[in-house]
Each structure stands twice: as structure tokens, then as C-alpha cells.
Design a protein around this motif. Structure first.
Motif, short mmCIF file in Angstrom:
data_model
loop_
_atom_site.label_atom_id
_atom_site.label_comp_id
_atom_site.label_asym_id
_atom_site.label_seq_id
_atom_site.Cartn_x
_atom_site.Cartn_y
_atom_site.Cartn_z
N ARG A 266 0.81 -1.22 0.00
CA ARG A 266 0.00 0.00 0.00
C ARG A 266 0.84 1.26 0.00
N PHE A 267 2.06 1.17 0.51
CA PHE A 267 2.89 2.35 0.72
C PHE A 267 4.08 2.41 -0.23
N VAL A 268 4.02 1.64 -1.31
CA VAL A 268 5.10 1.62 -2.30
C VAL A 268 5.20 2.91 -3.12
N PRO A 269 4.09 3.57 -3.52
CA PRO A 269 4.22 4.67 -4.49
C PRO A 269 5.19 5.78 -4.10
N ALA A 270 5.18 6.22 -2.85
CA ALA A 270 6.06 7.35 -2.49
C ALA A 270 7.54 6.97 -2.58
N ALA A 291 10.75 2.28 -11.93
CA ALA A 291 10.31 2.61 -10.58
C ALA A 291 9.04 3.45 -10.61
N ALA A 292 8.98 4.42 -11.52
CA ALA A 292 7.76 5.23 -11.66
C ALA A 292 6.58 4.35 -12.07
N GLU A 293 6.81 3.42 -12.98
CA GLU A 293 5.75 2.49 -13.39
C GLU A 293 5.29 1.62 -12.23
N ARG A 294 6.23 1.25 -11.35
CA ARG A 294 5.87 0.47 -10.16
C ARG A 294 4.95 1.28 -9.25
N ALA A 295 5.26 2.55 -9.07
CA ALA A 295 4.40 3.41 -8.25
C ALA A 295 2.99 3.49 -8.83
N VAL A 298 0.69 0.40 -8.37
CA VAL A 298 -0.01 0.35 -7.08
C VAL A 298 -1.08 1.42 -7.01
N ASN A 299 -0.76 2.62 -7.45
CA ASN A 299 -1.72 3.73 -7.41
C ASN A 299 -1.68 4.48 -8.73
N PRO A 300 -2.58 4.16 -9.66
CA PRO A 300 -2.58 4.81 -10.98
C PRO A 300 -2.77 6.31 -10.92
N ASP A 301 -3.25 6.83 -9.78
CA ASP A 301 -3.50 8.27 -9.66
C ASP A 301 -2.36 9.01 -8.96
N TYR A 302 -1.23 8.35 -8.77
CA TYR A 302 -0.11 9.01 -8.08
C TYR A 302 0.53 10.03 -9.02
N GLN A 303 0.24 11.28 -8.79
CA GLN A 303 0.51 12.31 -9.79
C GLN A 303 1.99 12.55 -10.06
N LEU A 304 2.82 12.55 -9.02
CA LEU A 304 4.23 12.83 -9.25
C LEU A 304 4.88 11.73 -10.09
N ALA A 305 4.52 10.48 -9.84
CA ALA A 305 5.06 9.38 -10.64
C ALA A 305 4.61 9.51 -12.09
N PRO A 340 -3.29 6.61 2.52
CA PRO A 340 -2.66 5.91 1.41
C PRO A 340 -3.47 5.95 0.12
N SER A 341 -4.79 5.87 0.21
CA SER A 341 -5.61 5.88 -1.01
C SER A 341 -5.72 7.26 -1.62
#
Length: 344
Positions: A266-270, A291-295, A298-305, A340-341
Motif C-alpha cells: 500500500r505504501f510503495v508509491p512514495a 520505478a515510476a511504473e511500479r508506483a 499500485v496507485n494509478p493516480d499518483y501524480q508525481l510518478a 494511502p488511497s
């Protein structure tokens, strides 16, 4: 011809083929195409893509060239290009020529088209049998002086993309301890949130500084320390502070790769995103993109990645994303907290 930062000299097609894995970070497999941009006989940029499967319609190849051409154009000034394709003649040659024609049409000089098939190199642009025999030029990348010099210079060529991913992907069956530690850290975070954003930021500052210091001293973080760090990184100002405190050297790439590998899913994206930006700043675009793809997995909406991956694909420098982080959060201790979500 030489690399722009590392003084490695490339004198022949065989040298160039031996150098490609060190330019892109891993040994390309069949179906790969690598565009090498040069400025006055100095290699300044390399981009890799996947050729469409044999028998595919024309549009996937057009899409590939439509992506590669502007990425390479952004690296101006460029004097010429060398384009290398990997695989059998029936798969590679026609596609390689089509890609070369697309770059030529865009006003970029293509000096050479090369195909690498197993341990032989074939030139599609030279018909002189004295230097480019029809049966190809044999080469052994493992014994090349370029490979030796690249290794001495600290450049790494991993066996393939799977070897790159193994640096930061979790090991099956090794997550029970971190899951329990993360549950405890999540409860601890819930309590800390009641004290406000500044308290979370202060705790994050101590955690990030302490973790980097421990790693620099050769100590490995415990599961509790990894869990607490990854939970604190869900607070965007803490993550942005981690980006700021992390130095662009291999030791800190290794640190964030380990944190990403050990983090609860759950906490991989950051941490994966911090790893991506750190690798990018070190010139390892392959590790950065994966690594960005890995983030985002887990969370397709993680904006910085997503922003980082878009910039990587566009051939932009890391400073473009670093400036975005600075402008987004000029005062790091005040933005709202995230679960996390809700990361990013």
C-alpha cells in the motif's frame, strides 16, 4: 566517438554495440531499437524502444517513430544519429530503415543503421565489404575494451529489464514482518495527525534524515523503521523533503530501492517515486522509468510518478520535475494530510 561524461572511446561498430548496454543500463533483447544521438562525435543521448512483432500492421511502427523523433529532437544541438536494431534480419531491417527515414524526414542526419544479431553486427548503410562484410562483423561484448573501461568507470549493464526490476520488487514470502510493522506505524500516524500537519512534517524530517544517515553509515533499517518512514512519506511535504535531501549518487539509489522493495504494498508509491527521481538524476533512465511504473501500478493516480514518467518519455531533464515539486509546495509544513488511497 565518446560518451559525454565518461571518457570512453568508441572506434568501431563493434565498440558501439558493446557500449549500448552501458548507455541504456541493460543488455537489449531481440526486438529492441536504440537511437544514439551524437554531438560532434560525442554520444549525448540514447533512447530505446520495442519494435512491433513480425507481421504487425504499419501503425505501431509509426507510433514508435512518432514518439522517438520528438524525444531525440529535444536533445539539440545534435549533429547525427546512429540507430541500432536487435534481432533477425526479417524482423529488424525494414523497421530499422523506416525509423531511419522518419528521422531523416525530420531533418536529423542518420550516420549509420546497424543490426545486431547474436554476436554479429550488420551495417545497413555501408556496402563496402572491406569494413562491413555481408556476413556481418563478429564481436564479443564481454571481452570488448569498451565494456572493460565502462565497468572501471562505474557504469552498469544489467542482464535485462528483469534484473533492473529485481532491485526494488518485493521478495515473495518476506512481507509478514513489514505488514505488522506497517499496521503499527499506521496507528501511530493516526495519533500523530491529531497534532497537526507541522507535527507530521517534523516527524518525517527526523525519520528521513535519520534513515539516510543510517544507510550512509552502513546500517540497515529495521522493519519498524522502514514502516514508519513509508507511512510518513504519504504526507507530500515529507516526500518532497526526501527528494530534496536525497543526493544523486548510487548509494542513495540503493537506499530507496531497498525501501521500495521492503515497503508494504500500500505504501510503495512514495518511495518508488523518490527512487525514480534519484535514479533519473544519476542518469539511469531505465531504473527511473521502471520505478515510476511500479508506483503507478499500485496507485494509478499518483501524480508525481505520472509526471515523472511523462517527462522521462519526453526526454526532459530531471530539473523539470524538481521545479514542479518546488513550485507546488513552497511552504512544506502546511498542506493537508493524505491517507494511502489519497496519495497525491
Amino acid at each position: 566517438m565518446s560518451f559525454s561524461e565518461n571518457k570512453l572511446t568508441v572506434r568501431s561498430s563493434a565498440d558501439l554495440a558493446a557500449a549500448v548496454p552501458y548507455l541504456i543500463g541493460f543488455h537489449p533483447g531481440d526486438g529492441s531499437i536504440v537511437v544514439i544521438a551524437c554531438r560532434d562525435r560525442r554520444i549525448v543521448f540514447a533512447a530505446r524502444g520495442d519494435l512491433p512483432a513480425p507481421g504487425s500492421p504499419a501503425h505501431p511502427l509509426r507510433e514508435l517513430t512518432a514518439h522517438l523523433v520528438p524525444v531525440v529532437q529535444r536533445q539539440q544541438p545534435i549533429t547525427d544519429l546512429v540507430i541500432v536494431g536487435y534481432g533477425a534480419q526479417a524482423h529488424v531491417d525494414a523497421a530499422l530503415r523506416a525509423v531511419g527515414d522518419a528521422f531523416t524526414a525530420a531533418g536529423l542526419a542518420v550516420r549509420e543503421l546497424l543490426r545486431v544479431t547474436e554476436t554479429r553486427i550488420f551495417s545497413l548503410t555501408c556496402d563496402d565489404p572491406a569494413c562491413c562484410p555481408p556476413q556481418g562483423t563478429p564481436f564479443d561484448p564481454t571481452t570488448s575494451l569498451v565494456a572493460v573501461h565502462a565497468t572501471v568507470a562505474g557504469l552498469v549493464a544489467r542482464p535485462g529489464q528483469a534484473a533492473v526490476a529485481s532491485r526494488f520488487t518485493a521478495i515473495d514470502g518476506a512481507g509478514d514482518g513489514i505488514r505488522h510493522a506497517t499496521n503499527d506505524a499506521t496507528a501511530r500516524m493516526a495519533t500523530l495527525k491529531t497534532a497537526g500537519s507541522a507535527a507530521v512534517y517534523e516527524a518525517g524530517m527526523h525519520a528521513v534524515r535519520g534513515a539516510l544517515r543510517q544507510h550512509d553509515d552502513g546500517a540497515r533499517l529495521t522493519d519498524d523503521e522502514v514502516a514508519w518512514l513509508t507511512v510518513l512519506l504519504t504526507h507530500r511535504p515529507v516526500r518532497d523533503l526526501a527528494v530534496d535531501l536525497t543526493q544523486p549518487h548510487d548509494q542513495h539509489v540503493t537506499f530507496w530501492a531497498e525501501i521500495t522493495r521492503r515497503a508494504d504494498e500500500r505504501f510503495v508509491p512514495a518511495p518508488a517515486t523518490v527512487l525514480a527521481l534519484t535514479a533519473w538524476r544519476c542518469g539511469d533512465g531505465v531504473l527511473a522509468a521502471m520505478a515510476a511504473e511500479r508506483a503507478l501500478q499500485v496507485n494509478p493516480d499518483y501524480q508525481l510518478a505520472a509526471l515523472l514518467l511523462q517527462a522521462l518519455h519526453a526526454g526532459l531533464p530531471p530539473s523539470a520535475v524538481e521545479q514542479a515539486i518546488t513550485s507546488t509546495h513552497p511552504n512544506p509544513s502546511t498542506p493537508s494530510l493524505n491517507t494511502p488511497s489519497e496519495q497525491e
